[in-house]
Design a protein around this motif. Structure first.
Motif, PDB file in Angstrom:
ATOM      1  N   PRO B 335      -3.844   2.814   0.761  1.00 11.68           N
ATOM      2  CA  PRO B 335      -3.993   3.317   2.022  1.00 11.68           C
ATOM      3  C   PRO B 335      -2.416   3.272   2.626  1.00 11.68           C
ATOM      4  O   PRO B 335      -1.626   2.432   2.294  1.00 11.68           O
ATOM      5  CB  PRO B 335      -4.779   2.205   2.631  1.00 11.68           C
ATOM      6  N   GLU B 342      -4.072  -7.539   3.593  1.00  8.40           N
ATOM      7  CA  GLU B 342      -4.617  -6.643   2.503  1.00  8.40           C
ATOM      8  C   GLU B 342      -4.005  -7.005   1.184  1.00  8.40           C
ATOM      9  O   GLU B 342      -4.827  -6.871   0.270  1.00  8.40           O
ATOM     10  CB  GLU B 342      -4.764  -5.291   2.969  1.00  8.40           C
ATOM     11  N   ARG B 378      -8.182  -2.469  11.718  1.00  8.19           N
ATOM     12  CA  ARG B 378      -9.095  -2.954  10.627  1.00  8.19           C
ATOM     13  C   ARG B 378      -8.279  -3.283   9.440  1.00  8.19           C
ATOM     14  O   ARG B 378      -7.001  -2.966   9.302  1.00  8.19           O
ATOM     15  CB  ARG B 378      -9.929  -1.794  10.135  1.00  8.19           C
ATOM     16  N   MET B 379      -8.882  -4.171   8.504  1.00  2.51           N
ATOM     17  CA  MET B 379      -8.185  -4.362   7.291  1.00  2.51           C
ATOM     18  C   MET B 379      -9.411  -4.218   6.302  1.00  2.51           C
ATOM     19  O   MET B 379     -10.442  -4.329   6.524  1.00  2.51           O
ATOM     20  CB  MET B 379      -7.596  -5.873   7.367  1.00  2.51           C
ATOM     21  N   GLY B 380      -9.034  -3.914   4.936  1.00  2.04           N
ATOM     22  CA  GLY B 380      -9.992  -3.495   4.134  1.00  2.04           C
ATOM     23  C   GLY B 380     -10.783  -2.397   4.350  1.00  2.04           C
ATOM     24  O   GLY B 380     -10.499  -1.540   5.443  1.00  2.04           O
ATOM     25  N   ASP B 381     -11.840  -2.118   3.571  1.00  2.00           N
ATOM     26  CA  ASP B 381     -12.546  -0.762   3.758  1.00  2.00           C
ATOM     27  C   ASP B 381     -13.885  -0.849   4.619  1.00  2.00           C
ATOM     28  O   ASP B 381     -14.549   0.220   4.731  1.00  2.00           O
ATOM     29  CB  ASP B 381     -12.812  -0.209   2.437  1.00  2.00           C
ATOM     30  N   GLN B 386     -11.037  -7.155   9.643  1.00  5.16           N
ATOM     31  CA  GLN B 386      -9.799  -7.765  10.151  1.00  5.16           C
ATOM     32  C   GLN B 386     -10.073  -9.442  10.415  1.00  5.16           C
ATOM     33  O   GLN B 386      -9.104 -10.067  10.576  1.00  5.16           O
ATOM     34  CB  GLN B 386      -9.282  -6.972  11.216  1.00  5.16           C
TER      35      GLN B 386
END
Lengths: 251, 507
Positions: B335, B342, B378-381, B386
């Motif tokens: 990303p 992350e 956000r973090m990640g999917d 977050q």
């Protein structure tokens, strides 16, 4: 027809025209104004169907308000739900008995829920009014229009309830009057004072709807913090006016 | 310590009664002409400023749907009135989100709505006057744009959007804020908020290398302007020397080292922060962002990773693709951009990092969710990453961790009190008072669980905590960088792996 009937006929047409024109104008404005940046309040859904769910939980359950204040939520939700039930009940005054909708509208459950919802509506409105008076923070942010708006709807609710529970109005002639409006075959308005007040207040409500805070109704659907998908890294989001900046600069 | 009283921390949080006007005198210094002009704004108050301001408002509401919808939709339900940390800490009613919005909304109503034009008293509409402008300058600089109010608003009205618009209007009539505008001008001129030029930055990083090598016995690199590196790290410039920020930077470097990553810092884009957001200026925010694009192209990197910074992560995560994309010249397997958390979290998941948690046993930790990370990114999917990812990193590196009360973390987190362009000494009173709800929640875990330290992933939060903790009876060293925990507990393999930045740095 009496001058009174002519006045009500004209006022209803005027109010309807202003309501429809005003709302369409605002909805077009909201839809056409770009949202140049991704600003959903996170955590936010990462798919469109997730956004539909989020929006539904806001519109149907007032999810955010529930998080914020249980009392405001209780009074506000009670009022809006009662409004919906009362609306269903009122359909029988505008739908002719040969319509396919009639059996639905005429269901006992629709009619009695709509009838007793009036109490919930009044309790909700009084609760909201009370908050404006007794909570110093809410009193501070209230303008005269905020009180008047509650009083207006309270007036509509109370006159409506009185016609249901105290002094019945001439429903048959009312329906003739309303259907007459719809089919451009004008009929005299019943001269029951309670009904005339009820109708007048509704006309006022229709007129001020698109020029007041009642715009929260269409507004909520256009709120970028609630209706955007959280996918800015995956999908590049550029508003037309911002794209022009890109075209001007060599990337 | 100062000529104001630090709010008391009560046993149970209390919503105060309103006290009108108590913060009316809180105003930041006004930006000088040079800095105004560097950003494309007039140097001083323009002649017909009332009209210019109203016209600018008209322009902005045509460009931002948020502004138009938010100005129309508020029903004054009061849901937000007890949600702002500045209201809770000051009792000034104009620090209630809806009242703060109304400072702008009443001018909008007066000039752009039927009711406000013909029945101004009825709906509380007023003309644009000097008093209104004074209130704007005062109270739109008492908003940290933390979005807590927007979580609770039934229509999602975000006061941050309103205060950004108001600040842009004020810039447009020549009344900008010194702190933000000077900093943005410095970024344009030198590349970072601190005005740290390339030679000084190179020196600082060399010094860090020596220090870390002395400490660990391992030559951990802090590469600068390495062409062809895989990863470009963009981090807030405070990370280069401020405490406790720099311990975070050391943590990132150790992680990169242990992962055998090829990475570099850019001296041209040596700043993750983007104060263009605070002043609501799309153009300035875009100009700052595009330095990162240029640096990434010039250095030929494959990935961009951001260091610990709250609003920078909002701009990076939510806006960077819009402002400086498309990023099609970077490696599509990652990303763009990524957060250092992350990156570290991924490595932990892959079992590539080993920790000796006992290194952090002298501390009992809690975690402060920074507002812009919590509510604007956000973090990640998955939604909520977050909140989850930083906590999983802490739990992987520490034995003792306790969260603050649930209504003060996650999406309900309280701002540190210094965000949104308020991190300046001329706003110390509002900063200290605005920190009250966060300090109260912190005190709860200090008393209940013996918490000794709070970790954060935001440069502004770290600076603000270090400043305000002592006002509430704590010590300034209780705030630490999350990656300090990582760096201290990380077990470094003896030999540095082959693909470190030094080897790949040969041009």
């Amino acid at each position: 027809m009496s001058a009174l009937s002519v006045t009500y006929v004209l006022m209803f047409y005027l109010a309807t025209a202003l309501l429809v024109f005003g709302l369409v104008r605002k909805i077009v404005q909201y839809a056409q104004t770009p949202a140049p940046l991704k600003i959903p309040t996170t955590p936010a859904p990462v798919t469109k169907s997730g956004v539909v769910l989020r929006m539904a939980s806001e519109v149907v359950l007032f999810n955010s308000l529930f998080k914020a204040s249980k009392w405001t939520w209780l009074f506000g939700w009670m009022f809006h739900l009662a409004l919906l039930l009362a609306f269903f009940r009122h359909l029988r005054y505008v739908i002719s008995p040969d319509s396919f909708l009639w059996p639905l509208v005429n269901l006992e459950i629709v009619q009695s829920f709509g009838k007793y919802a009036g109490f919930a509506m009044i309790i909700g409105l009084l609760g909201l009014f009370g908050r404006r008076i007794f909570v110093d923070r809410v009193r501070y942010i209230s303008s005269p229009s905020d009180y008047l708006m509650l009083l207006l709807i309270l007036g509509i609710a109370v006159t409506g309830m009185m016609m249901s529970f105290v002094a019945h109005t001439d429903i048959v002639h009312l329906k003739e009057f309303i259907l007459g409006l719809i089919y451009f075959n004008w009929q005299p308005v019943p001269t029951d004072p309670l009904l005339l007040i009820h109708l007048s207040l509704i006309i006022v409500l229709m007129i001020i709807f698109p020029i007041s805070k009642l715009l929260h109704a269409p507004g909520v659907f256009f709120s970028p913090t609630r209706n955007q998908v959280d996918n800015p890294r995956e999908v590049r989001h550029v508003a037309p006016w911002a794209a022009k900046l890109d075209a001007e600069s060599d990337s | 310590m100062a000529d104001f009283e630090t709010p008391e921390l009560t046993e149970i949080p209390v919503v105060p009664h309103i006290k009108e006007g108590v913060m009316a005198d809180s105003k930041p210094y006004v930006a000088k002409a040079d800095f105004q002009e560097a950003l494309g704004f007039p140097g001083e108050l323009v002649d017909n400023w009332e009209k210019v301001a109203v016209d600018k408002l008209g322009e902005l509401k045509g460009k931002y749907r948020s502004l138009q919808v938010f100005l129309d939709s508020c029903v004054k339900c009061g849901a937000c009135t007890d949600k702002c940390h500045y209201y809770l800490g000051t009792s000034d009613p104009k620090n209630m989100p809806v009242a703060r919005q109304d400072l702008l909304r009443k001018v909008y109503r007066r000039h752009y709505t039927f009711a406000g034009k013909y029945f101004p008293k009825l709906v509380g509409a007023v003309d644009m006057t000097k008093e209104v402008l004074d209130d704007w300058y005062s109270y739109y600089h008492q908003c940290s744009q933390c979005r807590r109010c927007s979580v609770y608003c039934p229509y999602g009205i975000d006061t941050a959007e309103i205060s950004m618009a108001a600040r842009e209007i004020m810039d447009e009539i020549g009344v900008g804020q010194k702190y933000c505008n000077e900093i943005i001008a410095k970024v344009f001129k030198i590349g970072n908020n601190l005005g740290l030029p390339e030679p000084a930055l190179a020196d600082t990083l060399e010094g860090l290398e020596e220090e870390v090598e002395e400490d660990t016995g391992i030559p951990i690199k802090f590469p600068l302007d390495v062409k062809g590196a895989d990863i470009m790290l963009v981090t807030p410039s405070a990370d280069f020397f401020a405490e406790p920020h720099v311990d975070g930077l050391i943590g990132y470097a150790k992680v990169f080292h242990e992962a055998g990553a090829s990475w570099t810092i850019s001296s041209y884009a040596s700043e993750a922060a983007n104060f263009g957001m605070f002043i609501g200026s799309y153009e300035n925010m875009r100009r700052v962002s595009r330095r990162i694009r240029k640096a990434a192209k010039d250095l030929g990197v494959k990935r961009i990773i951001f260091g610990e910074c709250g609003h920078a992560w909002r701009v990076a995560y939510s806006f960077l693709n819009t402002l400086a994309g498309p990023w099609d010249f970077l490696d599509p397997n990652y990303p763009v951009p990524q957060h250092i958390c992350e990156y570290t979290h991924d490595l932990i998941q892959q079992g590539k990092l080993k920790f000796d948690k006992s290194e952090n046993d002298h501390m009992t930790l809690t975690f402060h969710d920074s507002c812009n990370v919590a509510r604007a990114s956000r973090m990640g999917d998955k939604p909520g990453g977050q909140f989850r990812i930083p906590r999983e990193i802490i739990k992987a590196t520490c034995n003792n961790f306790y969260d603050m009360p649930s209504d003060t973390i996650g999406e309900a987190t309280f701002c540190c009190g210094g965000g949104g362009g308020l991190l300046t000494d001329d706003l110390m009173e509002i900063r200290v008072k605005g920190a009250m709800p966060r300090m109260q929640a912190y005190k709860t875990v200090v008393e209940d669980h013996g918490v000794t330290n709070v970790a954060a992933i935001c440069a502004i939060c770290k600076t603000q905590f270090a400043k305000v903790l002592p006002y509430y009876g704590f010590t300034m060293d209780q705030i630490i960088s999350l990656h300090q925990l990582v760096g201290d507990a990380l077990i470094l393999s003896d030999a540095p792996s082959e693909a470190t930045a030094t080897e790949s740095s040969e041009e």
